[in-house]
Enzyme design. Structure first.
Site, PDB file in Angstrom:
ATOM      1  N   CYS A 259       0.878  -1.182   0.000  1.00 27.75           N
ATOM      2  CA  CYS A 259       0.000   0.000   0.000  1.00 27.75           C
ATOM      3  C   CYS A 259       0.908   1.222   0.000  1.00 27.75           C
ATOM      4  CB  CYS A 259      -0.915   0.006   1.218  1.00 27.75           C
ATOM      5  SG  CYS A 259      -1.877  -1.503   1.437  1.00 27.75           S
ATOM      6  N   ALA A 260       1.560   1.469  -1.124  1.00 30.38           N
ATOM      7  CA  ALA A 260       2.773   2.281  -1.135  1.00 30.38           C
ATOM      8  C   ALA A 260       2.565   3.790  -1.213  1.00 30.38           C
ATOM      9  CB  ALA A 260       3.667   1.849  -2.296  1.00 30.38           C
ATOM     10  N   PRO A 262       2.205   7.628  -0.748  1.00 26.91           N
ATOM     11  CA  PRO A 262       2.807   8.299  -1.913  1.00 26.91           C
ATOM     12  C   PRO A 262       4.176   7.784  -2.312  1.00 26.91           C
ATOM     13  CG  PRO A 262       3.155   9.615   0.032  1.00 26.91           C
ATOM     14  CD  PRO A 262       2.327   8.430   0.485  1.00 26.91           C
ATOM     15  N   GLY A 263       4.651   6.702  -1.686  1.00 20.78           N
ATOM     16  CA  GLY A 263       5.893   6.062  -2.105  1.00 20.78           C
ATOM     17  C   GLY A 263       7.097   6.321  -1.232  1.00 20.78           C
ATOM     18  N   ASP A 283      -0.359   0.318  -5.454  1.00 25.50           N
ATOM     19  CA  ASP A 283      -1.482   1.072  -4.906  1.00 25.50           C
ATOM     20  C   ASP A 283      -2.737   0.720  -5.697  1.00 25.50           C
ATOM     21  OD1 ASP A 283      -1.935   3.473  -2.860  1.00 25.50           O
ATOM     22  OD2 ASP A 283      -3.312   3.726  -4.546  1.00 25.50           O
ATOM     23  N   ASP A 310      -4.754  -4.276  -6.280  1.00 22.21           N
ATOM     24  CA  ASP A 310      -5.581  -4.373  -5.082  1.00 22.21           C
ATOM     25  C   ASP A 310      -4.826  -5.254  -4.094  1.00 22.21           C
ATOM     26  OD1 ASP A 310      -7.450  -4.973  -3.084  1.00 22.21           O
ATOM     27  OD2 ASP A 310      -9.137  -4.995  -4.480  1.00 22.21           O
ATOM     28  N   CYS A 377      -0.495   4.520  10.819  1.00 24.00           N
ATOM     29  CA  CYS A 377      -0.310   5.832  11.443  1.00 24.00           C
ATOM     30  C   CYS A 377      -1.479   6.116  12.391  1.00 24.00           C
ATOM     31  CB  CYS A 377      -0.167   6.937  10.400  1.00 24.00           C
ATOM     32  SG  CYS A 377      -1.543   7.081   9.237  1.00 24.00           S
TER      33      CYS A 377
END
Length: 441
Positions: A259-260, A262-263, A283, A310, A377
């Site tokens: 689930c990268a 913004p990288g 993503d 996915d 987070c």
């Protein structure tokens, strides 16, 4: 060019009435108007001030209203919050300007019939000496007003971490977070980047213990800096950097970031890999995958491939990975100071189920002896260790994060639970974060 307060009001309306993300709403508004730095600073302060302190501002205006602030027309509620914020916290704004401009905003919002209400409430507050009210500290509503923190969030923190930590988390959720960046060691060094930025008048401070992390002040527009355009750094919170470093990715390895976007964690992995190996950054949304690819190109990372996938669905091409990162979508309670609009949205009860599905699929990609990192987070234990423990029944054993040099300070700065660590912002200049690591046996 629009009036500064109109710009702030429009951006707040997009967030509070239309569900936009605060950072995107504000960035788009500032770019559209092309404001000079001083005006941008005013709009930014007013915009985030209202978002952060909404419940406290409502409490002030309730003393002058016949009905609760929550029952007002939403446009008038925002305008009054803006007025109270200026009177209470923006010393550079004359009282008369705060009142008169708020009355004009009612007309702009096509609520002219409420001009008298706006004028009367704000002037009554001035006649009372601009005295900020707080409930009795023993009152159940005190935390919600004092910390502008919804009761359900504070209650969750209290139940999971105790009243002292709950108060510290609530306090840390206010104010603007520090700007931390990760040095792109594929192109430069911390010392060289600090000298270059310092020569532009930017205040640069190395993080106290995290190597290649710099804390900046006075940058202005980040993407306008030559060092940014040249790919010498990327913006990333301290805790997020730790999540990427927990992978311990080595040169030549295969890494999957599930689930990268913004990288940034993939970029950290590329740096520890010295640009050699293969990183598959995934993503669900094509636009976000495109942003990852664009970021990698700016940073000169050639070993990264951005994929639209996915994360719940198995893709054999991702299998046999040395390192897998599953930084799952979460409630975001660790980044309230970055996205204060989270406070005004109901809790998402379905998140743990989504996180378990992502983690179960991520586990399938790890080869024997490989490492899997699960992070969020948020501070909610139902999304953190309760999800992470799923791996203990799937041929994984916990990896001791303390064995990594960067986590040598983990005990004093976080709460260890046996499978991971919860990082607290009041202890380390970073967002609240959960990081756990496992090895496939």
């Amino acid at each position: 060019m629009k009036n500064n307060r109109i710009i702030a009001y429009d951006a707040l309306s997009r967030v509070l009435l239309q569900g936009a993300y605060s950072n995107l709403a504000l960035d788009q508004a500032l770019r559209r108007e092309g404001l000079p730095r001083e005006q941008s600073a005013f709009v930014t302060a007013l915009f985030y001030g209202v978002l952060e302190l909404g419940p406290r501002l409502d409490y002030q205006m309730n003393a002058y209203l016949k009905k609760p602030a929550a029952s007002l027309d939403p446009e008038i509620r925002i305008i009054l919050q803006m007025g109270f914020y200026q009177l209470l916290y923006m010393d550079s704004v004359p009282d008369r300007a705060a009142v008169d401009e708020s009355v004009r905003l009612a007309g702009y919002a096509r609520k002219s019939s409420a001009r008298g209400l706006v004028n009367g409430v704000l002037r009554s507050f001035l006649r009372d000496g601009r005295r900020e009210r707080l409930p009795d500290p023993a009152s159940p509503e005190y935390p919600e007003v004092r910390y502008a923190c919804p009761g359900w969030i504070f209650s969750q923190w209290t139940a999971q971490y105790g009243p002292e930590t709950a108060a510290r988390l609530a306090e840390a959720s206010l104010g603007r977070p520090p700007l931390s960046v990760r040095v792109n060691t594929l192109k430069t060094t911390s010392e060289a980047l600090a000298r270059s930025l310092g020569a532009r008048g930017i205040a640069v401070r190395p993080h106290a213990w995290l190597r290649d992390c710099l804390l900046l002040e006075g940058t202005g527009s980040i993407d306008g800096l030559p060092e940014y355009r040249e790919g010498l750094f990327h913006v990333q919170d301290v805790s997020s950097q730790l999540s990427g470093l927990a992978l311990g990715a080595l040169p030549g390895e295969k890494v999957v970031d599930l689930c990268a976007a913004p990288g940034s964690k993939s970029f950290v992995a590329a740096q520890t890999m010295e640009g050699r190996g293969r990183i598959l950054s995934c993503d669900l949304h094509p636009r976000k995958a495109g942003l990852i690819a664009k970021g990698a190109e700016r940073l000169g990372i050639g070993c990264l491939e951005a994929l639209c996938r996915d994360g719940r669905e198995y893709d054999p091409a991702l299998g046999g990975a040395d390192r897998v990162l599953c930084d799952a979508p979460c409630s975001g309670l660790g980044i309230l100071r970055r996205k204060p609009e989270i406070k005004y949205r109901p809790p998402r009860e379905a998140l743990p189920a989504l996180q378990r599905a992502l983690l179960e699929n991520a586990a399938r990609y790890v080869k024997p002896g490989g490492r899997l990192v699960y992070s969020t987070c948020t501070t909610n234990r139902a999304e953190n260790e309760e999800v992470a423990r799923l791996l203990l029944s799937q041929n994984f054993r916990p990896f001791p994060l303390q064995s990594l040099g960067i986590f040598s300070k983990i005990d004093p700065m976080g709460l260890c639970d046996g499978v991971g660590v919860t990082l607290f912002p009041h202890q380390m200049e970073g967002d609240a974060f959960y990081i756990s690591a496992f090895v496939r046996v």
